[in-house]
Every structure is written in structure tokens, then in C-alpha cells.
Design an enzyme around this catalytic site. Structure first.
Site, mmCIF file in Angstrom:
data_model
loop_
_atom_site.group_PDB
_atom_site.id
_atom_site.type_symbol
_atom_site.label_atom_id
_atom_site.label_comp_id
_atom_site.label_asym_id
_atom_site.label_seq_id
_atom_site.Cartn_x
_atom_site.Cartn_y
_atom_site.Cartn_z
ATOM 1 C CG ASN A 53 18.941 49.005 -4.064
ATOM 2 O OD1 ASN A 53 19.867 48.002 -4.382
ATOM 3 N ND2 ASN A 53 19.042 49.855 -3.193
ATOM 4 C CB SER A 103 6.024 19.387 -12.647
ATOM 5 O OG SER A 103 7.388 18.544 -12.623
ATOM 6 C CG ASP A 106 10.540 16.086 -12.379
ATOM 7 O OD1 ASP A 106 11.273 16.130 -11.118
ATOM 8 O OD2 ASP A 106 10.014 15.126 -12.969
ATOM 9 C CG MET A 155 12.307 13.224 -7.054
ATOM 10 S SD MET A 155 10.618 13.839 -6.838
ATOM 11 C CE MET A 155 10.131 12.429 -5.736
ATOM 12 N N GLY A 156 14.162 13.757 -10.780
ATOM 13 C CA GLY A 156 14.551 14.286 -12.288
ATOM 14 C C GLY A 156 14.750 13.157 -13.026
ATOM 15 N N GLY A 207 1.596 15.012 -10.216
ATOM 16 C CA GLY A 207 2.423 15.274 -8.991
ATOM 17 C C GLY A 207 2.116 16.464 -8.551
ATOM 18 C CD GLU A 221 13.356 10.426 -9.973
ATOM 19 O OE1 GLU A 221 12.822 11.251 -10.258
ATOM 20 O OE2 GLU A 221 13.366 9.194 -9.194
ATOM 21 N N GLY A 260 14.614 47.915 2.560
ATOM 22 C CA GLY A 260 14.854 48.124 1.259
ATOM 23 C C GLY A 260 15.186 49.570 0.564
HETATM 24 P P1 ADP Z 1 2.113 14.897 -14.488
HETATM 25 O O1 ADP Z 1 0.863 16.022 -14.618
HETATM 26 O O2 ADP Z 1 2.694 15.643 -13.125
HETATM 27 O O3 ADP Z 1 3.152 14.912 -15.332
HETATM 28 P P2 ADP Z 1 1.026 12.407 -14.932
HETATM 29 O O4 ADP Z 1 1.815 12.284 -16.037
HETATM 30 O O5 ADP Z 1 0.449 11.275 -13.889
HETATM 31 O O6 ADP Z 1 1.284 13.671 -14.110
HETATM 32 O O7 ADP Z 1 -0.593 12.841 -15.344
HETATM 33 C C1 ADP Z 1 -1.668 13.417 -14.554
HETATM 34 C C2 ADP Z 1 -2.908 12.839 -15.119
HETATM 35 O O8 ADP Z 1 -3.184 13.370 -16.344
HETATM 36 C C3 ADP Z 1 -2.757 11.280 -15.372
HETATM 37 O O9 ADP Z 1 -3.272 10.497 -14.457
HETATM 38 C C4 ADP Z 1 -4.398 11.201 -16.408
HETATM 39 O O10 ADP Z 1 -5.457 11.382 -15.794
HETATM 40 C C5 ADP Z 1 -3.955 12.694 -17.488
HETATM 41 N N1 ADP Z 1 -3.244 12.299 -18.454
HETATM 42 C C6 ADP Z 1 -2.036 12.107 -18.779
HETATM 43 N N2 ADP Z 1 -1.758 11.934 -19.975
HETATM 44 C C7 ADP Z 1 -2.937 11.658 -20.681
HETATM 45 C C8 ADP Z 1 -3.482 11.324 -21.908
HETATM 46 N N3 ADP Z 1 -2.615 11.050 -22.769
HETATM 47 N N4 ADP Z 1 -4.696 10.990 -22.140
HETATM 48 C C9 ADP Z 1 -5.606 11.354 -21.224
HETATM 49 N N5 ADP Z 1 -5.306 11.737 -19.853
HETATM 50 C C10 ADP Z 1 -4.005 11.914 -19.516
#
Ligand code: ADP
Length: 710
Positions: A601, A245, A247, A289-290, A112, A344, A643
């Protein structure tokens, strides 16, 4: 065997500058008027003394400081050793000893997108270039690694991105990266260029991807070499992750890139919503979100004064009864715009999801209040990053490069701010902790989940609990008054509202004093009602008024006694702080200061009310200035900011807005330093620039040079 001098004692007239030099070199310094003792530290080592004192710096942050301070700088091109001189006449030779030199580094953003990522990319690219690395930006996250979508970046390629949200490297969710074959291709594309270091920005999933890539890297590479696809020597990649992120769900991190901006977006939306809600006397269920982490919901509910809150970490016992009680009380007290915030991932105590429609129906059925649902969705990710996120991202970007260069082994690491300090953690530890939290979530062990969210989250949750009227009443007999003294700071109205709200729901004896101490002397003392300040809490200025000049202690003491005030809360600045001992000792009551100062300050506080808003205002103005000059070549803006004697605003807004230099009163500027800056400016203009250049100047920085003259 490593050579190291344990302690060095230098004798003579010790000046401030001598102490400063050794401190800035990262050494441990103890000094008296005639003697200075210096010792090696983790970041810097005294290697020996002959015709000069040889100091070896191990941490890039120390070395950056040495250069950025511009003090005693002789070498033109940052080459080693640097030569310096202390005021005793000792020559100091400074060397840099990164554990490893990394010639090529790649950086990617994955998962994300979160606002602030661009500042981290900019900082990492420039820091790495400063230390001689070639830097590649990888487009579209892990997908770009697999598809060989890499591009070498130069200094100016990352210019001007601070103010933009999203990620200019683009992000993707790569399905192929879940496969061995995909990751093998990624290793091939990294190794064929000889890339030794990788910086990954992303959330929980991206961190897991980075960890797996690291674990498999050597094996994939050996295989590629064995089958003749690559001809390089075997090596392992170094990986450093920066959590990003909205979140804010990474263990041990206080806040991560994007979370603060998302909070800004939610608060802006709710402020806008409030005007229409009030006009129509409606209620709203706002979904934010969350899925697993209630950070945005919790913090935005505090910031906006929501009437009820649902977060995944803390299901409410008999939530239907509690919700309706809150809504009814709000309406009975005259509140027109009533709203509930729901993350969420909100659940009831049995772990069943709570849907906004269910909440809406219940409010309508039980209270007959017209109720609607607002789902903020992707709006929360969008837009310009907040000053906080840009600063966090910039420092994290620098730290990530430092970590690549200086860490002892090849263990993948994560850089974040934890308990107010930038720290590095082993990536594996973070991943394991996240897995543990997921298991706790499955097992519905809410207290333990909450504990894992850290102190700040928990304190805020306790406060929000009492705000939403879930805590028991207390029996404090004291009469407590609140007053505003000193200059205006945005946020004081929210503090007044919180004081009144909290006092009312706990049946406390509370008073509000208008117009500061002048008002107290004129008996402008009132007993507030529950919702008196609700509509005003988001406004800037001070609803209760403030004065900073009047301070007639005798009259103040007389009035405090006359109104039988037994505790006084002062919303005030550094001048108010000085008054507290006088008031406290003359009246024998408790006097508490809530630090409110845009200058930030007040000693002993990380952040004062008003300073973050001021920072964002300056940052936005600087963004406008920069973009307004995008078509004018050779344009410099000298921006003077407030400041007083504290450079916080100038320094932080300089980082956030990407200023060329910030001038702060805490630093001594010599003519040599200023001419060096002028030299660099000339160079920048000669190389061509895309946007206006900013110089930020705190109002008190130079005693004798006005902004005009400057
Ligand atoms: P975020 O990083 O925001 O949590 P995702 O969970 O979609 O987003 O993960 C982003 C990307 O990281 C995935 O699309 C994938 O390419 C890679 N990724 C996540 N988990 C794994 C995993 N267990 N093994 C390999 N690649 C992973």
C-alpha cells in the site's frame, strides 16, 4: 457515417457516484461540484442523447467491469442495452459493440508446458462463454487439432484447475504440424465446426505454428471447399496467442506464464541445497534451464545470493579468473556453502559452451573445495503455479478473448504484460523480433541481445554484476545506515544482506541499526561484516529487528548526529513513509524508504517487499481449504486477510485461488450487491459444486460487519 457526441456537459449537484458511473463506463470524465464533462474514448463512445444517454462500449474489459461492479444493474441476463441511472436523474443505456461476434472459439496449449496455463484456459473459457461463445478445448496442442481431439467445455468443466501445474489440455510437440498436409487437417477440423477464433498458449515455436496456420488458413479452406470436403462459406480464422514458457524469452513481455513459478522452484531447491552445502562446507555448480535466455539463472542468482553467474546473454571476460576470485573471496569471508549458477546455454566470449563439469573441475583444481554438480532439469517446470503466474494467466486469458472480440482486423495478435501494462502486439512483430535476437546470438552481439531483454532484465543484470564483484569501486564518502521500522515483511533480510554485501565490495562506510529507532536511541549500531547476513537472508522475519511504536524525533536526531550518519535507508511501511520528511528536515541528511509492506500500500510502487510472499501464503492456504472440502457439499469459507485499508491481498489472492468473490475496502458495497452475491451462491449450490467456495474478505472492508456476522 458513425454518429458520435464529442462532449457531453451535465449540470447539477455532481455526486461521487455519478462520476464513478461514467468513469466505469470507460468515458473520459472531468467534474467540478456543479458540472460534469464526459467525452468518448477508444473503449467507449457516446452515441447520442434523446430520452437517455446512449453509450456504446467497444472494449470487453470495460463491459466486464460494468457487470462485475454490479452497479446499477437492471437486466437479469446481461442482455443489452443495460439501463442505468446517474444521481442527476439521467437514464443511461449501455450497448456493447464487439467488432465481431465470435460464435465458436477453440483453445490449445502447445510446446513446453508451463505452470499457470490452466488458469489461462479457465479464464478464457469462462470469459468467452459469458459473451455467448461455444468453447472447445483442444487436447495435445496442434496434434489434437490434426487428430480432431476437441471437446466442448462448459463452465464447471474448468473449475478448480487454478492450483494445478502443467496443462489439463495436455501439450505435445507435433511433427505433423510442420507439414502442409497436417495443417490442412487442422484447418478441416476447425472449419467443419465453424470455429472462428483460436487461442494458442505456448512458447516461441507454438507462436510460429499459429502464425503459419493463420497465413495458410484461407487457402486450405478454399481448397477443402473446392474439392467438396467441406461445404461452409470461406472465412479466415482469428488467432490470439498467450506466451507461456518458463524461459521467459518472448520479446516485449515482462514475464510470461510459468517463469515466476520456475523461479520459485529453483529458489526452493537452492534453499534446500544450502543446508547440506553448509553442513559439509561444499561448493555446487547448479545448472538451470535457459538455452538462449538467462532469465531464470539471473533472477535466481539474485534471489539466493549466488557467488557467480553464467548466462547466455553476457559471457564473462576471462571467466576462469573471475570465477576463482569470487569463490576464494566467499570462502575467505567465512561462507561455507558456495554455489555458482549456470544457465544451460552459457557461453564464453568466443561463443563456446561452458559445461558444468568444466566449472566444477576448475573450482576443485584451483581452490581444493569439494565441488558437485546439480542439474535441476524438469523439476523447474513442475508443481503448483505461483500466485503471480495464476494472476498473469487469468488476466491474459480474459484479455485474449477480449482481443478476439474487439480487434479491428484479422491480424493474429499476442497478449502479454509489457512494462507493467497488459498490451496486445501483432504476432508477426514478436516472431520477427525473436528471429532478430536469434541472428544476434549467432553473430555474438551480446550487448544488443541484452538490450532486447528489456529494462528490468538489464537493471537486474547490472545489480548482479556488482554483486558478483565485477564492477569497479566507487568513492562515496557518506556514512550510510540501514534500519527497519514498521511491521514485518518477508524479504527484508535479503535487502539487509544486499546492502551489506554491496557496501562491502564497494568499500562504503556502512552501519546496521538493530531494533528500529528504539535501538538507535540505545546505540544498537554496528559495523557489519561481509557475510554476516548470508545465512539469514532467506529467513522470514527481521534479523535486525524492528519497532513501530517508538518515535522520539529529538532523540533520533541526536543519535543520527552522534553516529555521524549522513544517509539513512529505512526498510519500512506506510507509517514509516510519514516519518521521512520529519527526519530529513531535522537532520538534513538523505533518507530513503525501501517499501516493505505485505499490504502493498505504498503510493508510487508497483510491489513492496513482502507482498508477493504474503500473496503466495494466502493462495496456498486457500488451495488447502478448497481441497479439504472437496468431499463436503454446500461449503463456503469466509477467509479474512490482512491489508489494512488496501485490498491488494484480498483481490489478488482471490484471483489466484479462484475465489467466488473478494471484498475489498476500495469498493462500496450496498445491500443490493450483497444479496445479488447471495443469489449467485444459491444458484451455484443448486447446480452442484465440486469444491468449497471461497469468499475473501479484507480485514477493513465493512465498517460495521465483522467476519463472524458476515
Ligand atoms: P515452444 O512452443 O515451447 O517453443 P516448440 O518449439 O516445440 O515449443 O513448438 C511447439 C509446436 O509448435 C511444435 O511441436 C510444432 O507443432 C509447432 N511449430 C513450431 N514451429 C513451427 C513451424 N515453423 N511451423 C509449424 N509448426 C510449428
Amino acid at each position: 457515417m458513425e454518429l458520435k457526441v464529442k462532449e457531453l456537459v451535465l449540470k447539477g449537484k455532481i455526486t461521487e457516484q455519478t462520476v464513478e458511473i461514467y468513469e466505469k463506463l470507460g468515458l473520459d470524465v472531468k467534474s467540478s461540484g456543479e458540472m460534469i464533462k464526459i467525452k468518448s474514448t477508444v473503449s467507449s463512445t457516446i452515441k447520442g442523447v434523446n430520452h437517455a444517454i446512449h453509450v456504446e462500449i467497444n472494449a470487453l474489459s470495460v463491459l466486464n467491469r460494468v457487470f462485475e461492479e454490479g452497479f446499477c444493474r437492471y437486466s437479469e441476463d446481461n442482455s443489452m442495452p443495460l439501463e442505468m441511472m446517474d444521481d442527476l436523474g439521467n437514464k443511461i443505456l449501455v450497448y456493447f459493440n464487439p467488432r465481431k461476434s465470435i460464435k465458436k472459439i477453440a483453445i490449445l496449449t502447445s510446446g513446453g508446458d508451463s505452470p499457470g496455463m490452466n488458469s489461462a484456459i479457465r479464464a478464457a473459457v469462462r470469459t468467452a462463454m459469458k459473451w455467448g461463445s461455444t468453447v472447445y478445448g483442444v487436447y495435445s496442442g496442434y496434434e489434437g487439432l490434426i487428430n480432431d481431439n476437441l471437446e466442448e467445455f462448459l463452465w464447471n468443466d474448468v473449475e478448480g484447475h487454478n492450483a494445478s501445474g502443467g496443462t489439463f489440455l495436455y501439450s505435445a510437440r507435433s511433427k505433423s504440424f510442420f507439414t502442409l498436409e497436417g495443417r490442412r487437417k487442422a484447418v478441416y477440423n476447425l472449419a467443419k465446426r465453424g470455429i472462428e477464433g483460436l487461442i494458442v498458449l505456448g512458447g516461441d515455436g507454438s507462436l510460429r505454428g499459429a502464425s503459419i496456420l493463420h497465413k495458410e488458413f484461407k487457402a486450405h479452406l478454399n481448397e477443402l471447399i473446392k474439392c467438396g470436403e467441406l461445404t461452409c462459406c470461406p472465412y479466415n480464422i482469428r488467432i490470439v496467442c498467450i506466451p507461456a514458457s518458463i524461459d521467459n524469452d518472448i520479446p516485449f513481455a515482462d514475464t510470461i506464464i510459468g517463469a515466476d513459478t520456475a523461479l520459485h522452484r529453483v529458489v526452493e531447491c537452492l534453499d534446500n541445497l544450502m543446508t547440506t552445502m553448509e553442513s559439509h562446507c561444499r561448493s555446487f555448480v547448479v545448472e538451470v534451464m535457459g538455452r538462449k535466455c538467462g532469465f531464470i539463472a539471473l533472477m535466481s542468482s539474485i534471489a539466493t545470493g549466488a557467488d557467480f553467474l553464467f548466462i547466455p546473454e553476457s559471457p564473462v571476460f576471462e571467466w576462469k579468473v573471475a570465477l576463482i576470485r569470487s569463490v576464494r573471496r566467499a570462502r575467505e569471508s567465512g561462507k561455507r556453502g558456495i554455489f555458482v549458477i549456470l544457465a544451460e546455454g552459457a557461453v564464453d566470449i568466443n561463443g563456446n559452451p561452458i559445461h558444468p563439469t568444466e566449472v566444477k573441475q576448475l573450482i576443485i583444481e584451483e581452490t581444493q573445495i569439494e565441488t558437485r554438480i546439480l542439474t535441476l532439469g524438469h523439476l523447474q517446470r513442475g508443481g503448483t503455479p505461483s500466485a503471480h503466474d495464476r494472476i498473469l494467466a487469468t488476466i491474459s486469458g480474459c484479455k485474449a478473448v477480449e482481443c478476439l472480440f474487439t480487434s479491428d482486423d484479422e491480424t493474429p495478435m499476442l497478449v502479454c504484460i509489457s512494462n507493467g501494462v497488459y498490451r496486445t502486439f501483432e504476432l508477426e512483430k514478436i516472431i520477427q523480433k525473436n528471429e532478430e535476437i536469434s541472428r544476434l546470438q549467432d553473430a555474438r552481439k551480446y550487448e544488443l541481445i541484452k538490450e532486447n531483454r528489456g529494462i528490468f532484465f538489464n537493471r537486474c543484470h547490472q545489480y548482479s554484476d556488482s554483486y558478483c564483484m565485477r564492477s569497479s569501486k566507487v568513492t562515496i564518502k557518506k556514512r550510510i545506515a540501514i534500519i527497519h521500522h514498521g511491521r514485518i515483511a518477508s524479504g527484508v533480510n535479503t535487502a539487509v544482506d544486499a546492502f551489506v554485501h554491496y557496501g562491502e565490495i564497494r568499500d562504503l562506510d556502512i552501519l546496521v541499526i538493530y531494533d528500529g529507532f528504539k535501538g538507535l536511541i540505545k546505540d544498537q549500531v554496528t559495523r557489519p561484516k561481509f557475510y554476516d547476513y548470508k545465512a539469514e537472508m532467506k529467513k522470514s522475519g527481521s534479523i535486525i529487528g524492528s519497532t513501530s511504536d517508538t518515535f522520539d524525533l529529538d532523540s533520533i536526531v541526536r543519535k543520527i548526529k552522534q553516529h555521524r550518519i549522513e544517509a539513512l535507508i529505512i526498510l519500512g511501511d506506510e507509517k514509516s513513509l510519514m516519518k521521512i520528511p520529519d527526519i530529513a528536515s531535522a537532520t538534513n541528511i538523505d533518507v530513503i524508504l525501501i517499501p516493505s509492506s505485505i499490504a502493498n500500500n505504498i503510493p508510487g510502487t508497483d510491489i513492496c517487499i513482502g507482498s508477493d510472499t504474503a500473496l503466495n501464503t494466502i493462495t496456498k492456504s486457500c488451495d488447502l481449504l478448497k481441497s479439504s472440502s472437496s468431499s463436503i457439499s454446500r461449503c463456503i469459507f469466509v477467509v479474512e486477510v490482512q491489508g489494512g485499508n488496501c485490498g491488494y491481498l484480498a483481490l489478488m489472492s482471490g484471483i489466484a485461488a479462484g475465489a467466488f468473490e473478494s471484498f475489498i475496502p476500495e469498493r462500496r458495497y450496498m445491500i443490493g450487491h450483497l444479496s445479488e452475491i447471495a443469489q449467485r451462491l444459491r444458484l451455484k449450490f443448486n447446480q452442484g459444486q465440486k469444491q468449497g467456495t471461497l469468499l475473501l474478505r479484507n480485514e477493513n472492508t465493512f465498517e460495521k460487519i465483522t467476519t463472524d456476522a458476515f
